[in-house]
Scaffold this motif. Structure first.
Motif, PDB file in Angstrom:
ATOM      1  N   MET A  70       0.824  -1.209   0.000  1.00 36.57           N
ATOM      2  CA  MET A  70       0.000   0.000   0.000  1.00 36.57           C
ATOM      3  C   MET A  70       0.862   1.264   0.000  1.00 36.57           C
ATOM      4  O   MET A  70       0.471   2.282  -0.564  1.00 36.57           O
ATOM      5  N   HIS A  71       2.039   1.196   0.596  1.00 36.11           N
ATOM      6  CA  HIS A  71       2.984   2.324   0.529  1.00 36.11           C
ATOM      7  C   HIS A  71       3.329   2.603  -0.934  1.00 36.11           C
ATOM      8  O   HIS A  71       3.307   3.747  -1.391  1.00 36.11           O
ATOM      9  N   HIS A  72       3.639   1.552  -1.688  1.00 38.07           N
ATOM     10  CA  HIS A  72       3.997   1.720  -3.095  1.00 38.07           C
ATOM     11  C   HIS A  72       2.776   2.057  -3.948  1.00 38.07           C
ATOM     12  O   HIS A  72       2.894   2.787  -4.929  1.00 38.07           O
ATOM     13  N   VAL A  73       1.609   1.564  -3.579  1.00 39.63           N
ATOM     14  CA  VAL A  73       0.383   1.915  -4.304  1.00 39.63           C
ATOM     15  C   VAL A  73       0.134   3.418  -4.213  1.00 39.63           C
ATOM     16  O   VAL A  73      -0.200   4.062  -5.212  1.00 39.63           O
ATOM     17  N   ASN A  74       0.292   3.984  -3.031  1.00 39.48           N
ATOM     18  CA  ASN A  74       0.079   5.420  -2.873  1.00 39.48           C
ATOM     19  C   ASN A  74       1.049   6.228  -3.723  1.00 39.48           C
ATOM     20  O   ASN A  74       0.655   7.213  -4.353  1.00 39.48           O
ATOM     21  N   GLN A  75       2.293   5.809  -3.777  1.00 39.32           N
ATOM     22  CA  GLN A  75       3.250   6.507  -4.632  1.00 39.32           C
ATOM     23  C   GLN A  75       2.874   6.359  -6.100  1.00 39.32           C
ATOM     24  O   GLN A  75       2.936   7.325  -6.863  1.00 39.32           O
ATOM     25  N   ALA A  76       2.461   5.163  -6.500  1.00 39.37           N
ATOM     26  CA  ALA A  76       2.059   4.932  -7.890  1.00 39.37           C
ATOM     27  C   ALA A  76       0.833   5.773  -8.256  1.00 39.37           C
ATOM     28  O   ALA A  76       0.752   6.308  -9.365  1.00 39.37           O
ATOM     29  N   GLU A 114       8.773   6.659 -11.565  1.00 34.32           N
ATOM     30  CA  GLU A 114       8.138   5.346 -11.655  1.00 34.32           C
ATOM     31  C   GLU A 114       9.189   4.237 -11.721  1.00 34.32           C
ATOM     32  O   GLU A 114       9.054   3.215 -11.038  1.00 34.32           O
ATOM     33  N   ILE A 115      10.223   4.446 -12.492  1.00 35.06           N
ATOM     34  CA  ILE A 115      11.311   3.459 -12.586  1.00 35.06           C
ATOM     35  C   ILE A 115      11.991   3.297 -11.223  1.00 35.06           C
ATOM     36  O   ILE A 115      12.261   2.179 -10.775  1.00 35.06           O
ATOM     37  N   ILE A 116      12.246   4.418 -10.546  1.00 42.12           N
ATOM     38  CA  ILE A 116      12.862   4.359  -9.214  1.00 42.12           C
ATOM     39  C   ILE A 116      11.955   3.593  -8.251  1.00 42.12           C
ATOM     40  O   ILE A 116      12.417   2.763  -7.469  1.00 42.12           O
ATOM     41  N   LEU A 122      11.133  -3.753  -5.824  1.00 39.95           N
ATOM     42  CA  LEU A 122      11.782  -5.049  -6.031  1.00 39.95           C
ATOM     43  C   LEU A 122      12.912  -5.296  -5.038  1.00 39.95           C
ATOM     44  O   LEU A 122      13.183  -6.434  -4.681  1.00 39.95           O
ATOM     45  N   LYS A 123      13.557  -4.223  -4.583  1.00 42.87           N
ATOM     46  CA  LYS A 123      14.621  -4.364  -3.581  1.00 42.87           C
ATOM     47  C   LYS A 123      14.060  -4.494  -2.169  1.00 42.87           C
ATOM     48  O   LYS A 123      14.801  -4.768  -1.238  1.00 42.87           O
ATOM     49  N   GLY A 124      12.761  -4.246  -2.017  1.00 43.33           N
ATOM     50  CA  GLY A 124      12.155  -4.319  -0.692  1.00 43.33           C
ATOM     51  C   GLY A 124      12.331  -3.049   0.114  1.00 43.33           C
ATOM     52  O   GLY A 124      12.189  -3.050   1.325  1.00 43.33           O
TER      53      GLY A 124
END
Length: 140
Positions: A70-76, A114-116, A122-124
């Motif tokens: 969800m952390h990454h979803v918000n950034q996306a 987005e690439i970052i 993927l690195k966690g």
């Protein structure tokens, strides 16, 4: 006060487990990078990465209870909103010269973010993206 990343309940800052849902809350070590449960990261890093490629939709369907995803979803979602605003501004003001150029540059910057984000997922890593870290959380 802070909010549980799983159920959204308001909890005290020093509480490790949410009294409402019982799940562990995110522990912030240095205010720069939130720390997530290692099992949560291992189980959901692919879905977190796919969030950047699907405008945040896939993780919301598959792992709504994962604080890491969800952390990454918000950034996306913020990247998607920024991209739509840049495209809209460039389309509406296409008769000017500078706005489409600035919109194109902004879209390139958002693409790099987005690439970052994909690499960090993927690195966690839970390190927030530049500028996006200051924006409010869209989905809890």
């Amino acid at each position: 006060m802070k909010y549980c990343p799983h159920c959204g309940a308001e909890i005290a800052d020093d509480v490790r487990f949410c009294p409402t849902c019982g799940k562990e809350t995110v522990v912030v070590v240095n205010d720069a990078e939130p720390q997530f449960d290692p099992q949560d990261v291992a189980d959901n890093k692919m879905l977190a990465m796919l969030g950047y490629l699907s405008m945040g939709v896939l993780p919301m369907l598959g792992c709504r209870n994962s604080a890491f995803a969800m952390h990454h979803v918000n950034q996306a979602l913020w990247i998607f909103i920024g991209s739509m605003l840049c495209s809209l501004a460039a389309g509406i003001l296409a008769f000017t010269v500078i706005i489409p150029i600035l919109g194109g540059i902004a879209l390139i910057v958002l693409f790099v973010f987005e690439i970052i984000g994909i690499v960090r997922a993927l690195k966690g890593s839970g390190k927030p993206l530049p500028f996006i870290e200051k924006l409010p959380v869209i989905i809890k």
